[in-house]
Design a protein around this motif. Structure first.
Motif, mmCIF file in Angstrom:
data_model
loop_
_atom_site.group_PDB
_atom_site.id
_atom_site.type_symbol
_atom_site.label_atom_id
_atom_site.label_comp_id
_atom_site.label_asym_id
_atom_site.label_seq_id
_atom_site.Cartn_x
_atom_site.Cartn_y
_atom_site.Cartn_z
ATOM 1 N N PHE A 148 51.239 30.549 31.657
ATOM 2 C CA PHE A 148 49.978 30.467 30.922
ATOM 3 C C PHE A 148 49.553 31.855 30.439
ATOM 4 N N VAL A 149 49.662 32.838 31.337
ATOM 5 C CA VAL A 149 49.213 34.195 31.021
ATOM 6 C C VAL A 149 50.141 34.870 30.019
ATOM 7 N N ALA A 150 51.454 34.661 30.175
ATOM 8 C CA ALA A 150 52.432 35.358 29.330
ATOM 9 C C ALA A 150 52.526 34.780 27.925
ATOM 10 N N LEU A 163 45.092 38.666 42.470
ATOM 11 C CA LEU A 163 46.533 38.917 42.370
ATOM 12 C C LEU A 163 46.926 40.256 42.999
ATOM 13 N N SER A 164 46.004 41.195 43.016
ATOM 14 C CA SER A 164 46.304 42.501 43.630
ATOM 15 C C SER A 164 46.575 42.365 45.118
ATOM 16 N N ASN A 165 46.028 41.326 45.719
ATOM 17 C CA ASN A 165 46.230 41.082 47.154
ATOM 18 C C ASN A 165 47.081 39.836 47.418
ATOM 19 N N PHE A 171 59.647 39.314 42.244
ATOM 20 C CA PHE A 171 58.287 38.797 42.353
ATOM 21 C C PHE A 171 57.268 39.909 42.115
ATOM 22 N N ASN A 172 57.473 41.047 42.745
ATOM 23 C CA ASN A 172 56.506 42.143 42.608
ATOM 24 C C ASN A 172 56.456 42.683 41.183
ATOM 25 N N CYS A 188 53.302 42.845 36.191
ATOM 26 C CA CYS A 188 53.205 42.561 34.758
ATOM 27 C C CYS A 188 52.054 41.608 34.472
ATOM 28 N N LEU A 189 51.897 40.631 35.343
ATOM 29 C CA LEU A 189 50.847 39.635 35.155
ATOM 30 C C LEU A 189 49.464 40.286 35.252
ATOM 31 N N ILE A 190 49.305 41.146 36.222
ATOM 32 C CA ILE A 190 48.022 41.845 36.391
ATOM 33 C C ILE A 190 47.709 42.679 35.154
ATOM 34 N N GLU A 191 48.709 43.366 34.633
ATOM 35 C CA GLU A 191 48.493 44.193 33.443
ATOM 36 C C GLU A 191 48.134 43.338 32.233
#
Length: 297
Positions: free
Chosen positions: A243-245, A268-270, A281-282, A287-290
């Motif tokens: 969804f985000v990408a 998501l940071s935690n 995964f990391n 990338c998702l957070i950015e």
């Protein structure tokens, strides 16, 4: 009944020897052709399926071997047993209905998975709407019996499945979303994982695009991200990131993400920080957070 069981035992053993051969002798084509023709002429398959609840476990296993051997029969491009099952599709329908009987569900599941290997037979499930019965069976089942065949239907014959999903999108995903909101945690986790696999299939690009354009689907995924089960969270993450990408987000999707921007970044940071060894995964999480941080009205 004892005489019938004994006769069936003898006949199945004979059929196995003819169709599969023993350790040394190979199956003889003439005998194989004769026995297979008798199977078709006498409606042997439908009779066995109709009465399988009266057959003991060992004989059921013998019949599975006979059934698999029959499905492999081929003359040139012609698959005789596949053609027979297409003409007598009540056999497939009866096998699907067998999921409703716990004592024969495992047996029926084995035969259905063998049928689904053959695309012309898999198409029967789509054309006769039998696939919608699987939505019911995977919900009511406490095992993976129906789930295995359900997954095969949706992933094995990709072009045929795409055609079906395209024509029945709303009906299919209304039923699928019920699985994603099920109280059965194992079912929900399996369904999330399967949805992620479906989105990775190249044929399903337009299906994925339609799904991730609907805000109700995003809400379901965000709810699963916050589930108590870590396995559900993890599988939901892999669908949520699509969804985000998506570079062409619909306005409702964009609005939801923007409205929850800071909450999502903090969450998501935690999120699963103990997966320090999972580099893929990391990387995806970072990338998702950015991408979420870059959202702007």
């Amino acid at each position: 009944m004892e005489k019938a069981q004994q006769a069936l035992t003898e006949n199945l053993v004979m059929m196995k020897l003819i169709l599969c051969g023993s350790e040394q002798p190979q199956p003889q084509p003439e005998l194989v052709a004769q026995i297979s023709q008798e199977v078709y002429n006498t409606y042997f398959l439908v009779n066995i399926v109709d009465n399988i609840s009266y057959v003991d476990l060992e004989r059921r296993n013998d019949f599975v071997e006979v059934f698999i051997a029959l499905l492999k029969l081929q003359t040139g491009d012609k698959h005789e047993t596949v053609d027979h099952l297409i003409n007598e599709d009540e056999i497939v329908i009866k096998l699907v209905k067998g999921y409703e009987s716990p004592d024969i569900a495992l047996f029926c599941g084995k035969l259905l998975r063998e049928c689904i290997r053959h695309e012309p037979l898999a198409i029967i499930f789509f054309e006769r709407d039998l696939i919608f019965k699987f939505f019911e069976y995977v919900e009511m089942s406490d095992s993976d019996i129906a789930s295995d065949a359900f997954k095969d239907l949706l992933t094995r014959h990709q072009a045929s499945c795409f055609k079906f999903l395209s024509a029945n999108f709303d009906r299919v995903f209304q039923a699928y979303n019920r699985l994603l909101e099920s109280e059965n945690c194992l079912l929900r986790c399996q369904s999330l994982k399967l949805l992620g696999e479906l989105f990775l299939i190249r044929h399903n690009l337009t299906i994925m695009t339609r799904y991730i354009g609907k805000p109700e689907n995003l809400n379901i995924m965000m709810n699963n991200l916050r589930d108590q089960s870590r396995n559900i969270q993890f599988e939901a993450f892999h669908v949520f990131k699509v969804f985000v990408a998506n570079p062409n987000k619909t306005k409702p999707i964009f609005d939801i993400l923007l409205k929850n921007q800071q909450k999502l970044v903090d969450f998501l940071s935690n999120f699963h920080n103990d997966r320090s060894d999972d580099q893929q995964f990391n990387y995806e999480k970072d990338c998702l957070i950015e991408q979420i941080k870059e959202l702007s009205g």
